[in-house]
Motif scaffolding. Structure first.
Motif, PDB file in Angstrom:
ATOM      1  N   LYS A 196      -4.654  -7.423 -45.663  1.00  0.00           N
ATOM      2  CA  LYS A 196      -4.838  -5.877 -46.023  1.00  0.00           C
ATOM      3  C   LYS A 196      -5.296  -5.281 -44.786  1.00  0.00           C
ATOM      4  N   THR A 197      -6.235  -5.843 -44.109  1.00  0.00           N
ATOM      5  CA  THR A 197      -6.867  -5.209 -43.182  1.00  0.00           C
ATOM      6  C   THR A 197      -6.011  -5.106 -41.829  1.00  0.00           C
ATOM      7  N   VAL A 198      -5.186  -6.037 -41.503  1.00  0.00           N
ATOM      8  CA  VAL A 198      -4.280  -6.106 -40.467  1.00  0.00           C
ATOM      9  C   VAL A 198      -3.183  -5.410 -40.684  1.00  0.00           C
ATOM     10  N   MET A 199      -2.722  -5.436 -41.946  1.00  0.00           N
ATOM     11  CA  MET A 199      -1.458  -4.525 -42.238  1.00  0.00           C
ATOM     12  C   MET A 199      -1.656  -3.115 -42.217  1.00  0.00           C
ATOM     13  N   GLU A 200      -2.870  -2.614 -42.586  1.00  0.00           N
ATOM     14  CA  GLU A 200      -3.438  -1.577 -42.585  1.00  0.00           C
ATOM     15  C   GLU A 200      -3.656  -1.015 -41.039  1.00  0.00           C
ATOM     16  N   MET A 201      -4.015  -1.771 -40.105  1.00  0.00           N
ATOM     17  CA  MET A 201      -4.433  -1.536 -38.968  1.00  0.00           C
ATOM     18  C   MET A 201      -2.698  -1.376 -38.184  1.00  0.00           C
ATOM     19  N   MET A 202      -2.017  -2.114 -38.555  1.00  0.00           N
ATOM     20  CA  MET A 202      -0.320  -2.179 -38.056  1.00  0.00           C
ATOM     21  C   MET A 202       0.241  -0.547 -38.524  1.00  0.00           C
ATOM     22  N   LEU A 203       0.050  -0.349 -39.866  1.00  0.00           N
ATOM     23  CA  LEU A 203       0.529   1.008 -40.114  1.00  0.00           C
ATOM     24  C   LEU A 203      -0.114   2.192 -39.303  1.00  0.00           C
ATOM     25  N   ARG A 204      -1.385   2.098 -39.235  1.00  0.00           N
ATOM     26  CA  ARG A 204      -2.011   3.021 -38.349  1.00  0.00           C
ATOM     27  C   ARG A 204      -1.633   3.176 -37.004  1.00  0.00           C
ATOM     28  N   THR A 205      -1.130   2.218 -36.445  1.00  0.00           N
ATOM     29  CA  THR A 205      -1.015   2.269 -34.973  1.00  0.00           C
ATOM     30  C   THR A 205       0.478   1.894 -34.723  1.00  0.00           C
ATOM     31  N   LYS A 206       1.258   1.916 -35.717  1.00  0.00           N
ATOM     32  CA  LYS A 206       2.843   1.761 -35.486  1.00  0.00           C
ATOM     33  C   LYS A 206       3.430   2.711 -34.444  1.00  0.00           C
ATOM     34  N   ASN A 207       2.826   4.060 -34.311  1.00  0.00           N
ATOM     35  CA  ASN A 207       3.576   4.941 -33.374  1.00  0.00           C
ATOM     36  C   ASN A 207       2.972   4.653 -31.939  1.00  0.00           C
ATOM     37  N   GLN A 208       1.769   3.892 -31.775  1.00  0.00           N
ATOM     38  CA  GLN A 208       1.260   3.571 -30.612  1.00  0.00           C
ATOM     39  C   GLN A 208       1.302   2.314 -29.834  1.00  0.00           C
ATOM     40  N   PHE A 209       1.693   1.265 -30.828  1.00  0.00           N
ATOM     41  CA  PHE A 209       1.979  -0.044 -30.443  1.00  0.00           C
ATOM     42  C   PHE A 209       3.530  -0.775 -30.885  1.00  0.00           C
ATOM     43  N   PRO A 210       4.045  -1.286 -30.033  1.00  0.00           N
ATOM     44  CA  PRO A 210       5.414  -1.874 -30.305  1.00  0.00           C
ATOM     45  C   PRO A 210       5.180  -3.108 -31.164  1.00  0.00           C
ATOM     46  N   TRP A 211       4.789  -2.819 -32.480  1.00  0.00           N
ATOM     47  CA  TRP A 211       4.651  -4.176 -33.082  1.00  0.00           C
ATOM     48  C   TRP A 211       6.101  -5.152 -33.533  1.00  0.00           C
ATOM     49  N   HIS A 212       7.283  -4.451 -33.385  1.00  0.00           N
ATOM     50  CA  HIS A 212       8.402  -4.940 -33.373  1.00  0.00           C
ATOM     51  C   HIS A 212       8.706  -6.130 -32.430  1.00  0.00           C
ATOM     52  N   ARG A 213       8.211  -5.860 -31.200  1.00  0.00           N
ATOM     53  CA  ARG A 213       8.475  -6.561 -30.030  1.00  0.00           C
ATOM     54  C   ARG A 213       7.682  -8.218 -30.437  1.00  0.00           C
ATOM     55  N   PHE A 214       6.885  -8.343 -31.453  1.00  0.00           N
ATOM     56  CA  PHE A 214       6.510  -9.464 -31.764  1.00  0.00           C
ATOM     57  C   PHE A 214       7.478 -10.453 -32.484  1.00  0.00           C
ATOM     58  N   PHE A 215       8.373  -9.818 -33.032  1.00  0.00           N
ATOM     59  CA  PHE A 215       9.523 -10.546 -33.972  1.00  0.00           C
ATOM     60  C   PHE A 215      10.725 -10.918 -32.862  1.00  0.00           C
ATOM     61  N   SER A 216      10.842 -12.263 -32.735  1.00  0.00           N
ATOM     62  CA  SER A 216      11.964 -12.588 -31.999  1.00  0.00           C
ATOM     63  C   SER A 216      13.174 -12.528 -32.635  1.00  0.00           C
ATOM     64  N   HIS A 217      13.298 -12.667 -34.029  1.00  0.00           N
ATOM     65  CA  HIS A 217      14.279 -12.560 -34.918  1.00  0.00           C
ATOM     66  C   HIS A 217      14.203 -11.953 -36.198  1.00  0.00           C
ATOM     67  N   ARG A 218      15.033 -11.006 -36.699  1.00  0.00           N
ATOM     68  CA  ARG A 218      15.163 -10.402 -38.001  1.00  0.00           C
ATOM     69  C   ARG A 218      16.459 -10.536 -38.746  1.00  0.00           C
ATOM     70  N   TYR A 219      16.038 -10.948 -39.924  1.00  0.00           N
ATOM     71  CA  TYR A 219      16.815 -11.338 -40.961  1.00  0.00           C
ATOM     72  C   TYR A 219      16.825 -10.561 -42.167  1.00  0.00           C
ATOM     73  N   PRO A 220      18.102 -10.356 -42.886  1.00  0.00           N
ATOM     74  CA  PRO A 220      17.778  -9.938 -44.385  1.00  0.00           C
ATOM     75  C   PRO A 220      17.666 -10.904 -45.373  1.00  0.00           C
ATOM     76  N   LEU A 221      17.303 -10.667 -46.381  1.00  0.00           N
ATOM     77  CA  LEU A 221      16.852 -11.446 -47.510  1.00  0.00           C
ATOM     78  C   LEU A 221      17.979 -12.440 -47.688  1.00  0.00           C
ATOM     79  N   SER A 222      19.314 -11.914 -47.629  1.00  0.00           N
ATOM     80  CA  SER A 222      20.534 -12.670 -48.067  1.00  0.00           C
ATOM     81  C   SER A 222      20.866 -13.740 -46.960  1.00  0.00           C
TER      82      SER A 222
END
Length: 136
Positions: free
Chosen positions: A79-105
């Motif tokens: 919870k603490t980490v997710m809140e921090m990520m939401l707070r800083t989403k416009n200042q830090f490129p969190w998406h760059r941590f993910f090498s791959h992204r998939y839909p549920l299907s």
């Protein structure tokens, strides 16, 4: 009753994947009974020592089950980490941590990709539209 429900929902076959997130060792044996032959059991729930449980190892072998344990951080920090990520989403490129992204299907493909050397962090996005997904 839960086992019967899973079997009914899968035409008697069983689940392809079971993810135990409860963190209670006594639920582990029941989760094995949810699986189809050659099913996969992901165990991220028991990342602290909560005791032991009894399982029938023959059930694992006879059904060719795969069990994958995962552990790298405590549940109290999510919870603490997710809140921090939401707070800083416009200042830090969190998406760059993910090498791959998939839909549920494409969950099965995502899991297979996560086991390769080319992946760093694989994201399964339940809100991702299938039309946005492009397989490599």
């Amino acid at each position: 009753e839960r086992i019967a429900r899973i079997k009914a929902e899968t035409n008697g076959r069983g689940a392809d994947i079971v993810v135990e997130c409860v963190g209670r060792p006594e639920v582990f044996p029941e989760g094995l009974k949810y699986l189809r032959k050659a099913g996969m059991y992901l165990e991220p729930g028991n990342f602290v020592d909560c005791g032991s449980t009894t399982i029938n190892v023959h059930e694992i072998c006879a059904n060719n089950l795969r069990i994958i344990g995962m552990n790298n951080h405590t549940h109290t920090k999510y919870k603490t980490v997710m809140e921090m990520m939401l707070r800083t989403k416009n200042q830090f490129p969190w998406h760059r941590f993910f090498s791959h992204r998939y839909p549920l299907s494409a969950t099965e493909e995502a899991i297979k990709t996560s086991m390769t050397k080319e992946s760093m962090k694989v994201l399964i996005d339940p809100w991702m539209d299938d039309s946005q997904f492009c397989a490599d």
